[in-house]
Every structure is written in structure tokens, then in C-alpha cells.
Design a protein around this motif. Structure first.
Motif, short mmCIF file in Angstrom:
data_model
loop_
_atom_site.label_atom_id
_atom_site.label_comp_id
_atom_site.label_asym_id
_atom_site.label_seq_id
_atom_site.Cartn_x
_atom_site.Cartn_y
_atom_site.Cartn_z
N PRO A 1 53.20 -34.65 -2.81
CA PRO A 1 52.32 -34.10 -1.78
C PRO A 1 53.11 -33.78 -0.51
CG PRO A 1 51.39 -36.11 -2.74
CD PRO A 1 52.81 -36.01 -3.21
N LEU B 1 44.69 -32.67 -0.96
CA LEU B 1 44.31 -34.07 -0.90
C LEU B 1 44.04 -34.47 0.54
CD1 LEU B 1 47.21 -35.21 -3.20
CD2 LEU B 1 44.83 -35.57 -3.79
N GLY C 1 41.29 -39.21 -1.17
CA GLY C 1 40.15 -38.64 -1.86
C GLY C 1 40.56 -38.21 -3.26
N GLN C 2 39.59 -37.69 -4.03
CA GLN C 2 39.84 -37.35 -5.43
C GLN C 2 40.71 -36.10 -5.58
OE1 GLN C 2 36.78 -37.79 -4.04
NE2 GLN C 2 35.34 -38.57 -5.55
N GLU D 1 41.36 -29.13 -6.66
CA GLU D 1 42.26 -28.22 -7.35
C GLU D 1 41.82 -26.79 -7.04
OE1 GLU D 1 44.76 -29.65 -9.81
OE2 GLU D 1 45.58 -27.76 -9.11
N PHE E 1 55.99 -47.20 0.26
CA PHE E 1 54.88 -47.44 -0.65
C PHE E 1 55.17 -46.84 -2.01
CE2 PHE E 1 51.99 -48.64 2.77
CZ PHE E 1 52.46 -47.93 3.86
N TYR F 1 52.99 -45.29 -5.38
CA TYR F 1 51.70 -44.79 -5.86
C TYR F 1 51.81 -44.39 -7.32
CZ TYR F 1 50.19 -44.14 -0.95
OH TYR F 1 49.85 -44.31 0.36
N GLN G 1 49.87 -41.54 -10.03
CA GLN G 1 49.00 -40.36 -10.04
C GLN G 1 48.93 -39.78 -11.44
OE1 GLN G 1 50.50 -36.86 -7.98
NE2 GLN G 1 48.43 -36.15 -7.49
N GLY H 1 47.11 -33.82 -11.96
CA GLY H 1 45.94 -33.13 -11.44
C GLY H 1 44.93 -34.01 -10.75
N GLN H 2 45.23 -35.29 -10.64
CA GLN H 2 44.29 -36.21 -10.01
C GLN H 2 44.87 -36.80 -8.74
OE1 GLN H 2 42.49 -39.02 -12.69
NE2 GLN H 2 42.51 -37.57 -14.40
N SER H 3 44.11 -37.69 -8.14
CA SER H 3 44.51 -38.24 -6.85
C SER H 3 45.50 -39.39 -7.00
CB SER H 3 43.26 -38.70 -6.10
OG SER H 3 43.59 -38.99 -4.77
N LEU H 4 45.91 -39.95 -5.87
CA LEU H 4 46.91 -41.02 -5.84
C LEU H 4 46.24 -42.37 -5.69
CD1 LEU H 4 48.40 -38.35 -4.82
CD2 LEU H 4 50.00 -39.92 -3.71
N LEU I 1 47.29 -46.32 -4.76
CA LEU I 1 48.34 -47.16 -4.21
C LEU I 1 48.60 -48.35 -5.12
CD1 LEU I 1 50.26 -47.77 -1.81
CD2 LEU I 1 48.38 -49.03 -0.76
N GLU J 1 48.19 -54.03 -4.56
CA GLU J 1 46.78 -53.71 -4.49
C GLU J 1 46.05 -54.31 -5.69
OE1 GLU J 1 45.39 -52.01 -1.76
OE2 GLU J 1 47.43 -52.53 -1.09
N LEU K 1 55.00 -42.16 -7.58
CA LEU K 1 55.46 -41.54 -6.34
C LEU K 1 55.83 -42.61 -5.31
CD1 LEU K 1 52.56 -39.05 -6.37
CD2 LEU K 1 54.88 -38.25 -6.03
N PHE L 1 56.28 -38.01 1.11
CA PHE L 1 56.40 -38.38 -0.30
C PHE L 1 57.64 -37.79 -0.96
CE2 PHE L 1 52.41 -40.45 -1.39
CZ PHE L 1 51.65 -40.17 -0.27
#
Lengths: 109, 114
Positions: free
Chosen positions: A43, A88, A100-101, A104, B33, B35, B37, B40-43, B45, B58, B92, B105
Motif C-alpha cells: 500500500p 484502503l 477497512g475492507q 477494488e 509492524f 501484517y 493480507q 485483493g483483501q484488506s490488511l 495486523l 494481536e 507485509l 509499507f
């Protein structure tokens, strides 16, 4: 339960259209960061908003932080194929980023 | 902003083996940190890497499965132990100069377990 709800999760639009991505929460964040991620990369930070009601502009991108620092939005004007990617939002809480989710986004020429 | 280098960039591993991922930052940073992932999806922690002491994990992540080291202010490693196909993901590393500072990152390590 997702602490930071991002919507929409998928968005496919034509070049030249406008779009808005939303991040909403019931929690207050110290700040909120927006990232853009392309396949095979990490990111990349676009902007950080800190003050309630703050608006920041980055070329065709406009970022807004809600007055109560619980929500944020990203508006893209006249989207281009180069805007394609995963967007994101991430809120800073307790020294940690909560993501957040993701949205795309696909912009077709 | 800090430049963060991760290696390997990708790997394919056998079930039951372990892999150590390295993260190098080009300047001294306060916080690092790790992470995870899904593509195509979020991160999510995994943990905060603390310099000279045990990492802070976590919920849902434990030291035996994801041991982390941070011997100095610019370097950290994450080991994925006793891997199973469910561990296939992108891992990540990130770093920041302090609380409230922008978090940057690396490009991630794409891990596939057969």
C-alpha cells in the motif's frame, strides 16, 4: 464485526465518471489514512487527515474527515484507467492502524 | 518517507516447513509492524515488532506460530512456522517514525504453501 466499514467493496466504472468511497465507524480515530495498492506492491500512502471536518485535495482526489472523526470519504473526479487499484482506509487508534475492507476500483477506458 | 525493503518477495514452500521474512528500513524508525493480507483483501495486523524485546501480538496470533525479531531500529524478521496451506497469504512489513506519523509499507512477501 468490522470496526471500520468501507464501501463499496467493488466498483467498476467508465473513464471520466466520478466516484466516492466511504469509510464509516462508530469509533473515534486520532487520524485516518488513505492508501492505494496495486497488484504486487505494498500500500502507498495517499493522505492523512487529522482534524475533524478536514478536507484535503490531491489532484483529482478529494479526502474528507468527518466532524466527529468517525468517518471519511474519498471522492475521485473524472476517473482515469490509471486510478485502478485497491483503495484502503485505515484509522489510527491506540497507536495501531485499523484497516477497512478495501475498495477494488476498476476504471475502464 | 522511509524506504522499506522486504525479502523474499515471494516463495513457494512445503507444508510443515518454516520461512523467515526480512524487513529492512533505510532510516531509523520508532515502530515496525507485520501484517497479513489475502490477495485483493484488506490488511490484518499480526504484531508490533518491539526493538530489543518480545513483539506484541494481536488476538488470534501467537509467538510460537509467528516469532518476530527486531534487533535494532531498522531491521525486523517474521518467521511463519510449521506452515500449512491456510498460511498462504501476503505478508507485509510497515514502519513509522512514531505514533501519529505516516505508516509506510514494503512491497510484501507472497507466500504459497503446497
Amino acid at each position: 464485526t468490522q470496526l471500520l466499514e468501507q464501501s463499496p467493496q467493488f466498483l467498476s466504472i467508465q473513464e471520466g465518471e466520478n466516484l466516492t468511497v466511504y469509510c464509516n465507524s462508530s469509533s473515534v480515530f486520532s487520524s485516518l489514512q488513505w492508501y492505494r495498492q496495486e497488484p504486487g506492491e505494498g500500500p502507498v500512502l495517499l493522505v492523512t487527515v487529522v482534524t475533524g471536518g478536514e478536507v484535503k485535495k490531491l489532484k483529482r482526489l478529494t479526502f474528507q474527515f468527518g466532524d466527529a472523526r468517525k468517518d471519511s470519504s474519498l471522492h475521485i473526479t473524472a476517473a482515469q484507467p490509471g486510478d485502478t487499484g485497491l483503495y484502503l482506509c485505515a484509522g489510527l487508534k491506540g497507536g495501531k492502524l485499523i484497516f477497512g475492507q478495501g475498495t477494488e476500483l476498476s476504471v475502464k477506458p | 518517507s522511509a524506504v522499506i525493503s522486504q525479502k523474499p518477495s515471494r516463495d513457494i514452500c512445503q507444508r510443515g516447513t518454516s520461512l523467515t521474512i526480512q524487513c529492512q528500513v533505510d532510516s531509523q524508525v520508532t515502530m515496525m509492524f507485520w501484517y497479513r493480507q489475502q490477495p485483493g483483501q484488506s490488511l490484518t495486523l499480526i504484531a508490533t515488532a518491539n526493538q530489543g524485546s518480545e513483539a506484541t501480538y494481536e488476538s488470534g496470533f501467537v509467538i510460537d506460530k509467528f516469532p518476530i525479531s527486531r534487533p535494532n531500529l531498522t531491521f525486523s524478521t517474521l518467521t511463519v512456522s510449521n506452515m500449512s496451506p491456510e498460511d498462504s497469504s501476503i505478508y507485509l512489513c510497515s514502519a513509522t517514525g512514531g505514533v501519529g506519523q505516516p505508516q509506510h509499507f514494503g512491497d510484501g512477501t507472497r507466500l504459497s504453501i503446497l
